[in-house]
Design a protein around this motif. Structure first.
Motif, short mmCIF file in Angstrom:
data_model
loop_
_atom_site.label_atom_id
_atom_site.label_comp_id
_atom_site.label_asym_id
_atom_site.label_seq_id
_atom_site.Cartn_x
_atom_site.Cartn_y
_atom_site.Cartn_z
N LEU A 47 -20.38 59.72 16.54
CA LEU A 47 -19.18 60.41 16.06
C LEU A 47 -18.69 61.45 17.07
CD1 LEU A 47 -20.08 60.77 12.28
CD2 LEU A 47 -18.35 59.29 13.30
N PHE A 48 -19.61 62.08 17.80
CA PHE A 48 -19.18 62.98 18.87
C PHE A 48 -18.36 62.22 19.90
CE2 PHE A 48 -22.94 66.16 18.42
CZ PHE A 48 -22.32 66.69 17.30
N PHE A 49 -18.80 61.02 20.24
CA PHE A 49 -18.04 60.18 21.17
C PHE A 49 -16.68 59.84 20.59
CE2 PHE A 49 -16.80 56.15 23.04
CZ PHE A 49 -17.06 56.35 24.40
N LYS A 50 -16.64 59.58 19.30
CA LYS A 50 -15.39 59.16 18.66
C LYS A 50 -14.38 60.29 18.62
CE LYS A 50 -13.28 55.91 16.17
NZ LYS A 50 -12.94 54.59 16.73
N ILE A 51 -14.82 61.52 18.37
CA ILE A 51 -13.88 62.64 18.25
C ILE A 51 -13.72 63.39 19.56
CG2 ILE A 51 -14.48 62.89 15.82
CD1 ILE A 51 -15.98 65.45 16.56
N ALA A 52 -14.35 62.90 20.63
CA ALA A 52 -14.24 63.53 21.96
C ALA A 52 -14.85 64.92 21.98
CB ALA A 52 -12.79 63.59 22.43
N ALA A 53 -16.04 65.05 21.41
CA ALA A 53 -16.72 66.34 21.39
C ALA A 53 -17.77 66.39 22.50
CB ALA A 53 -17.39 66.57 20.02
N PHE A 54 -18.02 67.58 22.99
CA PHE A 54 -19.05 67.80 24.00
C PHE A 54 -20.42 67.44 23.42
CE2 PHE A 54 -22.07 70.44 26.31
CZ PHE A 54 -21.64 70.33 27.62
N PHE A 112 -30.02 70.55 12.26
CA PHE A 112 -28.76 70.07 12.82
C PHE A 112 -27.71 71.16 12.99
CE2 PHE A 112 -30.61 66.09 11.38
CZ PHE A 112 -30.38 65.29 12.49
N ALA A 113 -27.90 72.31 12.35
CA ALA A 113 -26.95 73.41 12.56
C ALA A 113 -26.89 73.82 14.04
CB ALA A 113 -27.31 74.59 11.67
N PRO A 114 -28.02 73.95 14.75
CA PRO A 114 -27.93 74.29 16.19
C PRO A 114 -27.26 73.20 17.02
CG PRO A 114 -30.13 74.77 15.33
CD PRO A 114 -29.42 73.98 14.28
N VAL A 115 -27.47 71.92 16.65
CA VAL A 115 -26.85 70.82 17.38
C VAL A 115 -25.33 70.88 17.23
CG1 VAL A 115 -26.65 68.31 17.55
CG2 VAL A 115 -28.88 69.36 17.14
N LEU A 116 -24.85 71.06 16.00
CA LEU A 116 -23.42 71.14 15.77
C LEU A 116 -22.82 72.38 16.44
CD1 LEU A 116 -23.30 70.12 11.99
CD2 LEU A 116 -22.53 68.75 13.93
N MET A 117 -23.57 73.48 16.42
CA MET A 117 -23.08 74.71 17.05
C MET A 117 -22.99 74.53 18.56
SD MET A 117 -24.40 78.57 16.40
CE MET A 117 -23.52 80.00 17.03
N PHE A 118 -23.97 73.86 19.16
CA PHE A 118 -23.94 73.59 20.60
C PHE A 118 -22.75 72.71 20.97
CE2 PHE A 118 -25.06 70.51 23.95
CZ PHE A 118 -25.21 71.37 25.03
N ALA A 119 -22.52 71.67 20.18
CA ALA A 119 -21.39 70.77 20.44
C ALA A 119 -20.06 71.50 20.26
CB ALA A 119 -21.46 69.56 19.52
N ALA A 120 -19.96 72.35 19.24
CA ALA A 120 -18.72 73.08 18.99
C ALA A 120 -18.43 74.05 20.14
CB ALA A 120 -18.81 73.84 17.67
N SER A 148 -16.70 73.46 14.12
CA SER A 148 -17.12 74.79 13.66
C SER A 148 -17.14 74.87 12.14
CB SER A 148 -16.18 75.86 14.22
OG SER A 148 -16.19 75.87 15.63
N PHE A 149 -16.28 74.10 11.48
CA PHE A 149 -16.28 74.09 10.01
C PHE A 149 -17.57 73.47 9.46
CE2 PHE A 149 -11.63 74.37 10.63
CZ PHE A 149 -11.33 75.37 9.73
N LEU A 150 -18.22 72.64 10.24
CA LEU A 150 -19.41 71.94 9.76
C LEU A 150 -20.68 72.72 10.01
CD1 LEU A 150 -18.54 68.32 11.01
CD2 LEU A 150 -17.95 69.42 8.83
N VAL A 151 -20.59 73.84 10.73
CA VAL A 151 -21.77 74.63 11.04
C VAL A 151 -22.03 75.60 9.89
CG1 VAL A 151 -22.82 76.25 12.66
CG2 VAL A 151 -21.31 74.44 13.51
N LEU A 153 -20.14 82.26 16.89
CA LEU A 153 -19.22 81.12 16.99
C LEU A 153 -17.77 81.60 16.88
CD1 LEU A 153 -19.24 78.10 17.37
CD2 LEU A 153 -19.33 77.81 14.89
N ALA A 154 -17.54 82.62 16.06
CA ALA A 154 -16.19 83.18 15.95
C ALA A 154 -15.75 83.81 17.28
CB ALA A 154 -16.15 84.23 14.84
#
Length: 300
Positions: free
Chosen positions: A18-25, A73-81, A115-118, A223-224
């Motif tokens: 999904l990161f690939f799909k939405i063009a996320a780092f 997974f919170a740290p993973v999503l935060m890193f990607a965001a 960021s909304f998912l973190v 994150l803010a």
């Protein structure tokens, strides 16, 4: 223990896709080249509808995830965001091709959406439900506003390509004095860019408002801070697009060679309609926000 590892591995593969799909780092390397090389109409669909569907799928997966796995997974999503916001903002500073600038903008907005998912693992369990409701409804509102803005931006590029005979590559230099040559194209592109910047009362402002509101509510101040920094940096990139449209004069030789080709009324109507939707987005933002809350209740 083994079951937890297997579930985490499965979630990892799903999020990577999904990161690939939405063009996320860090899955964003292909985006700029694809956006620049693909037909503009398909690029617009990829940047809005395809991205939106993938983000909604991520929302459903994230909200449906057991709270016991959230700490992993919170740290993973935060890193990607964070990576998406910073990469998209700084990479756009040196680009001159308009579609590449919007590609880097898409990467940055992927970070805002993530960021909304973190949901911080340290969040109090008593307010977990409130956080998920606010995250889901805010993301839904942000996503719809971004999708319309992206559609307007790429529709305007397609409009300008048609007006240029279909052979012109839209760069910052080709936008010089556009407000005199083509007022509709100039204001359409300006509204889309201002919406990306988060200027009121456009659609992007409401999305950014709910983003920072959620980050404050979840006490996710690091994150803010990154989101604020990325927004400030990307604002300069967007100003680089607006400046030639309204404040630059084209070369005299170039001005004499320009030929404007007719654009169908259907294309003009589509661009004008998207301009109105983004400009008066606040009129139906409450409806979208409530729909987001209902969607969260069905998932969670």
């Amino acid at each position: 223990f083994l079951k937890t590892r297997v579930v985490m591995l499965g979630y990892t593969f799903v999020f990577a896709g999904l990161f690939f799909k939405i063009a996320a780092f860090p899955m964003q390397a292909y985006v700029a080249d694809v956006y620049e090389g693909a037909a503009t109409i398909f690029t617009g669909i990829l940047a809005s509808l395809s991205k939106g569907a993938s983000v909604l799928l991520m929302l459903k997966i994230s909200l449906g995830m057991h709270d016991g796995y959230r700490q992993y997974f919170a740290p993973v999503l935060m890193f990607a965001a964070i990576g998406s916001m910073l990469y998209g903002s700084f990479a756009s500073l040196s680009a001159t091709n308009l579609k590449r600038i919007l590609a880097y903008s898409s990467i940055g907005h992927a970070g805002y959406l993530l960021s909304f998912l973190v949901v911080p693992a340290s969040a109090d369990a008593a307010i977990m439900g409130v956080l998920k409701q606010d995250a889901g409804s805010g993301l839904y509102l942000y996503l719809v506003g971004y999708a319309f803005s992206a559609l307007l931006a790429f529709s305007t590029i397609a409009y300008l390509e048609i007006a240029g005979g279909g052979r012109e590559i839209i760069t910052l230099s080709s936008l010089a004095n556009l407000h005199k040559r083509d007022p509709l194209g100039a204001w359409a592109l300006a509204i889309a860019v201002l919406s990306f910047m988060g200027m009121p009362p456009l659609a992007g402002f409401l999305g950014k408002f709910h983003l920072f509101r959620y980050l404050a509510l979840s006490n996710n101040l690091p994150l803010a801070a990154v989101a604020a920094l990325a927004s400030a940096v990307s604002m300069y990139a967007y100003i680089r697009v607006l400046k030639p449209i309204f404040f630059a004069e084209p070369d005299s030789g170039m001005q004499g060679q320009q030929t404007v080709f007719p654009v169908s009324y259907g294309v003009r109507f589509a661009v004008a309609f998207l301009m109105l939707v983004i400009s008066f987005f606040a009129a139906f933002s409450g409806f979208l926000y409530n729909n987001g809350i209902m969607a969260v209740h069905k998932i969670y």
